[in-house]
Design an enzyme around this catalytic site. Structure first.
Site, PDB file in Angstrom:
ATOM      1  N   CYS A  20      34.743  64.090  86.219  1.00  0.00           N
ATOM      2  CA  CYS A  20      33.949  65.064  86.982  1.00  0.00           C
ATOM      3  C   CYS A  20      33.418  64.448  88.280  1.00  0.00           C
ATOM      4  O   CYS A  20      34.190  64.202  89.188  1.00  0.00           O
ATOM      5  CB  CYS A  20      32.851  65.672  86.109  1.00  0.00           C
ATOM      6  SG  CYS A  20      32.213  67.199  86.811  1.00  0.00           S
TER       7      CYS A  20
ATOM      8  N   GLU B 125      34.717  64.230  77.122  1.00  0.00           N
ATOM      9  CA  GLU B 125      33.661  63.805  76.186  1.00  0.00           C
ATOM     10  C   GLU B 125      32.856  64.981  75.629  1.00  0.00           C
ATOM     11  O   GLU B 125      32.267  64.880  74.552  1.00  0.00           O
ATOM     12  CB  GLU B 125      32.734  62.781  76.857  1.00  0.00           C
ATOM     13  CG  GLU B 125      31.685  63.319  77.807  1.00  0.00           C
ATOM     14  CD  GLU B 125      32.234  63.947  79.089  1.00  0.00           C
ATOM     15  OE1 GLU B 125      33.431  63.721  79.395  1.00  0.00           O
ATOM     16  OE2 GLU B 125      31.496  64.691  79.751  1.00  0.00           O
TER      17      GLU B 125
ATOM     18  N   HIS C  17      35.924  67.519  81.419  1.00  0.00           N
ATOM     19  CA  HIS C  17      35.048  66.657  80.611  1.00  0.00           C
ATOM     20  C   HIS C  17      35.570  66.418  79.205  1.00  0.00           C
ATOM     21  O   HIS C  17      35.155  67.108  78.273  1.00  0.00           O
ATOM     22  CB  HIS C  17      33.677  67.328  80.475  1.00  0.00           C
ATOM     23  CG  HIS C  17      32.817  67.234  81.673  1.00  0.00           C
ATOM     24  ND1 HIS C  17      31.997  66.162  81.922  1.00  0.00           N
ATOM     25  CD2 HIS C  17      32.638  68.092  82.694  1.00  0.00           C
ATOM     26  CE1 HIS C  17      31.341  66.359  83.050  1.00  0.00           C
ATOM     27  NE2 HIS C  17      31.706  67.524  83.550  1.00  0.00           N
TER      28      HIS C  17
END
Ligand SMILES: *[C@@H]1O[C@H](CO)[C@@H](O)[C@H](O)[C@H]1NC(C)=O
Ligand SMILES: *[C@@H]1O[C@H](CO)[C@@H](O)[C@H](O)[C@H]1NC(C)=O
Ligand SMILES: *[C@@H]1O[C@H](CO)[C@@H](O)[C@H](O)[C@H]1NC(C)=O
Ligand SMILES: *[C@@H]1O[C@H](CO)[C@@H](O)[C@H](O)[C@H]1NC(C)=O
Ligand SMILES: *[C@@H]1O[C@H](CO)[C@@H](O)[C@H](O)[C@H]1NC(C)=O
Ligand SMILES: *[C@@H]1O[C@H](CO)[C@@H](O)[C@H](O)[C@H]1NC(C)=O
Length: 314
Positions: free
Chosen positions: A124, A237, A235
């Site tokens: 990001c 994660e 993203h």
């Protein structure tokens, strides 16, 4: 002796872009901090999800502080096996995050040119930072792409790439057909800007694009042509570790599989680096386990590690 060195050298050349043979079985990855808006909890922070993401794939994490001396970054660089630039919300040129990120990036490139494998990953804001380091400019434009999950639209180059070229069948399918990549950005890199900037288009290959809510196209995944440097605007994660019900995050088994795949990929890259701390005690003193995160059940990030400049490294 000389023969062994020659063979080791040849082997590292052969391994360079293809095989993920584990060499370093104690990989340590640095995750970069960034400035907070208010110093109530601390001057800088790291969102815990990025740390858990790396740890879940079999590496230790050390926090990398910002606003430190070049010696600090050099010593740390020589001790760790990869760097992750996390998402967040600071300036990609003027922030301390950007300055520290650039130093580490240049060390990685320089080391790699001498045959010292060292992977770098940007997520990001970290992806955006990679574009700023390469061009020296903030070339981002506005996109309507927060809080939304999409499949990736692979480019022709994806199948020959290091990052996406050897995806397992299932991961390839989920990634290209299902809403498994969480987007949370108001800015992005358009293909027009990218292709119009020789510094960018010579350094990176675009591996995927996406359309924002208004049909505007942005680059969602890229990798460096000559280096193990990877950028994702999305993203990985979050599918694993963000549970705030305010946000639309995909926690289904396919989304989780995709995230775990990329965490493992990056840690496999780090196993190719042989940097180590001078002594086991130095490693133990540096790892994130020395710090306590702060939990907030209504914040965007749930758990955050804070660091004050004034504490110093020791
Ligand atoms: C920091 O401030 C900016 C601008 O006021 C805001 O957009 C952003 O959400 C804030 N970031 C955090 C982590 O609070
Ligand atoms: C940073 O300093 C502030 C102000 O002194 C303090 O309240 C906060 O607890 C400190 N944070 C950490 C992580 O040490
Ligand atoms: C960085 O650290 C110096 C002291 O070492 C301090 O004067 C300066 O304000 C810090 N930078 C930021 C952005 O806080
Ligand atoms: C995917 O990208 C190609 C160009 O690489 C473009 O022609 C196509 O319209 C894109 N599709 C979507 C759904 O974004
Ligand atoms: C993905 O999300 C979009 C909305 O952004 C929706 O229209 C589409 O049906 C979803 N696709 C799948 C495969 O769930
Ligand atoms: C790592 O490998 C390089 C060359 O492959 C070698 O010069 C260096 O001494 C090694 N470092 C450690 C800490 O083993």
């Amino acid at each position: 002796m000389a023969l062994t060195r020659l063979l080791t050298c040849l082997l590292s050349v052969l391994l360079h872009h293809h095989v993920t043979t584990g060499i370093n079985l104690r990989p340590v990855i640095g995750v970069l901090a960034q400035e907070t808006n208010s110093s109530t909890f601390g001057d800088t922070y790291i969102i815990a999800t990025y740390i858990k993401y790396i740890e879940s794939a079999g590496a230790q994490v050390v926090p990398i502080r910002v606003n430190e001396t070049e010696d600090y970054y050099r010593n740390l660089f020589n001790s760790i096996n990869g760097v992750l630039f996390p998402g967040g919300d600071v300036d990609i040129i003027t922030s301390e995050y950007a300055k520290a990120g650039k130093l580490l990036f240049l060390m990685a490139v320089q080391a790699h040119d001498k045959g010292d494998y060292f992977p770098v990953w940007g997520t990001c804001l970290g992806f955006q930072l990679l574009t700023a380091i390469t061009t020296g400019q903030d070339l981002l434009t506005k996109f309507d792409s927060t809080n939304v999950n999409w499949p990736l639209n692979f480019t022709q180059d994806a199948q020959k790439s290091h990052l996406l070229g050897s995806l397992p069948r299932d991961v390839h399918h989920y990634l290209t057909k299902e809403n498994v990549t969480e987007n949370f950005h108001q800015y992005g890199m358009s293909p027009e800007t990218f292709n119009g900037n020789p510094a960018l288009s010579k350094f990176y290959t675009v591996l995927s694009t996406n359309m924002d809510r208004n049909g505007k196209v942005f680059i969602s995944t890229m990798e460096a042509k000559k280096y193990p440097i990877f950028g994702v605007q999305w993203h990985p994660e979050k599918n694993l570790f963000n549970w705030n019900p305010k946000y639309d995050i995909n926690h289904d088994a396919h989304a989780v599989r995709v995230s775990q795949y990329f965490a493992s990929f990056f840690v496999s890259e780090a196993r190719k680096s042989n940097h180590t701390f001078p002594a086991m005690k130095d490693e133990a003193d540096a790892v994130i386990a020395n710090y306590q995160p702060v939990y907030s059940n209504d914040g965007s990030f749930e758990q955050i590690y804070y660091f004050n400049y004034t504490l110093g490294w020791d």
